[in-house]
Write a protein that holds these residues in place. Structure first.
Motif, PDB file in Angstrom:
ATOM      1  N   TYR A 132     -24.187   5.425  38.127  1.00 56.80           N
ATOM      2  CA  TYR A 132     -24.265   4.171  38.807  1.00 56.80           C
ATOM      3  C   TYR A 132     -23.527   4.251  40.037  1.00 56.80           C
ATOM      4  N   CYS A 180     -27.127  -7.458  42.567  1.00 58.60           N
ATOM      5  CA  CYS A 180     -26.107  -7.465  43.389  1.00 58.60           C
ATOM      6  C   CYS A 180     -26.609  -7.557  45.025  1.00 58.60           C
ATOM      7  N   LEU A 217     -26.594  -4.908  47.539  1.00 55.23           N
ATOM      8  CA  LEU A 217     -27.515  -3.629  47.340  1.00 55.23           C
ATOM      9  C   LEU A 217     -29.014  -3.942  47.410  1.00 55.23           C
ATOM     10  N   SER A 239     -29.108  -2.700  39.842  1.00 56.13           N
ATOM     11  CA  SER A 239     -28.266  -2.771  41.226  1.00 56.13           C
ATOM     12  C   SER A 239     -28.814  -3.847  42.156  1.00 56.13           C
ATOM     13  N   GLN A 240     -30.131  -4.390  41.997  1.00 59.93           N
ATOM     14  CA  GLN A 240     -30.626  -5.364  42.908  1.00 59.93           C
ATOM     15  C   GLN A 240     -30.478  -6.851  42.258  1.00 59.93           C
ATOM     16  N   ALA A 265     -25.246   3.300  43.531  1.00 57.40           N
ATOM     17  CA  ALA A 265     -24.725   2.233  44.566  1.00 57.40           C
ATOM     18  C   ALA A 265     -24.401   3.035  45.882  1.00 57.40           C
TER      19      ALA A 265
END
Length: 315
Positions: free
Chosen positions: A46, A98, A101, A95-96, A50
């Motif tokens: 991860y 966040c 990001l 991640s999307q 990121a």
């Protein structure tokens, strides 16, 4: 993107992937060491995901075109590598959520539909203001890269299609298609299919702006690049046979052999642009979408045949 596992974890993870043939299932499930290794491996991966996204997005936000292209190229490479790993795809989806990001908003703010932005004034000696509100144009290479990244995002994660709809993605991409050259037009057609895949909201936007009519009218342009004309025909075939029918369940199915509601408006627009002669071809295209082919080669051959028939009708 560096995703190679450290040496201390490779053997244990390989044993886990091999299953009970290498390690007993009960022992594997109860091993705290294995659980720790898997957790550390996931965390490490991860961080890599990121880091790759942050690096690409940082450059993609630059005020300089060549830096934005570098960032978009890094994001495109990430999308290509993510396809090979279900775990990376899962981490990308996570991640999307966040904000920092998220990829799609950056694409539209800086490459696909750039708005006027406040940039630093470098002419200090002139005694001008500290900032200027100027329009920063995108290069052709930058637009093509951004469209490829958008396509990858939408294919990897359906949430990106929802985010794209919030930026009027369909309308913006169609405008780029109408104004761009062959490389941009080719990327726009691929991007539109990815944006509308199983996305009723984007398909409704496509209908609202008469996207199919605008694209089909380009099919009649004999001065257009022949490869683009063929790609437009292929786009229409895929749209009618696979993309629109995939969302019929969200709007109610048609009865019997008749096309469902989501394909009716598209069929009508094609008839208005290409003439009544295309009605039979469109019916065959819709029926082909319901068929099950034994191999992909047979399906591609059928789709190409229908595309060539549309080209003949448009000539």
């Amino acid at each position: 993107m560096i995703l190679r596992q450290p040496n201390w974890a490779q053997d244990l993870l390989a044993a886990q992937a091999a299953g009970p043939e290498v390690v007993g299932r009960q022992q594997q499930q109860q091993s705290p060491v294995m659980e720790l290794v898997v957790a550390l491996s996931d965390q490490r991966m991860y961080r890599e995901v990121a880091w790759s996204l942050r690096r690409g997005l940082r450059d993609a936000r630059s005020e300089f075109a060549f830096v934005r292209e570098r960032g978009l190229n890094a994001l495109a490479k990430f999308m290509s590598s993510a396809v090979n790993s279900e775990k990376v795809i899962e981490l990308f989806r996570d991640s999307q959520s966040c904000r920092e990001l998220q990829v799609v908003p950056v694409l539209f703010d800086y490459a696909l539909a750039p708005r006027k932005r406040l940039v630093k004034n470098l002419n200090i000696s002139a005694g001008a203001e500290a900032g200027l509100d100027v329009e920063i144009s995108s290069t052709t290479a930058e637009v093509v890269l951004a469209l490829r990244v958008l396509e990858g995002c939408c294919l990897l994660y359906s949430g990106c299609r929802t985010t794209a709809s919030q930026h009027a993605a369909v309308s913006e991409v169609i405008d780029l298609f109408l104004a761009g050259g062959s490389p941009v037009q080719s990327a726009c057609l691929d991007g539109l299919l990815a944006i509308m895949l199983e996305s009723p909201s984007n398909q409704k936007e496509f209908e609202r702006v008469h996207g199919l009519r605008k694209i089909a009218e380009m099919l009649r342009n004999s001065h257009l690049d022949p490869s683009i004309r063929l790609k437009i025909a292929e786009f229409i075939v895929i749209l009618m046979s696979q993309i629109l029918p995939s969302s019929n369940r969200g709007f109610g199915l048609g009865e019997g052999p008749k096309p469902a509601w989501m394909t009716k408006w598209a069929q009508q627009e094609l008839i208005e642009v290409l003439g009544k002669e295309c009605s039979a071809v469109v019916d065959d295209i819709i029926d082909a979408g319901r068929q099950t082919y034994l191999d992909k080669d047979g399906q591609q051959t059928a789709m190409l045949r229908y595309a060539q028939e549309l080209l003949q009708l448009a000539s």
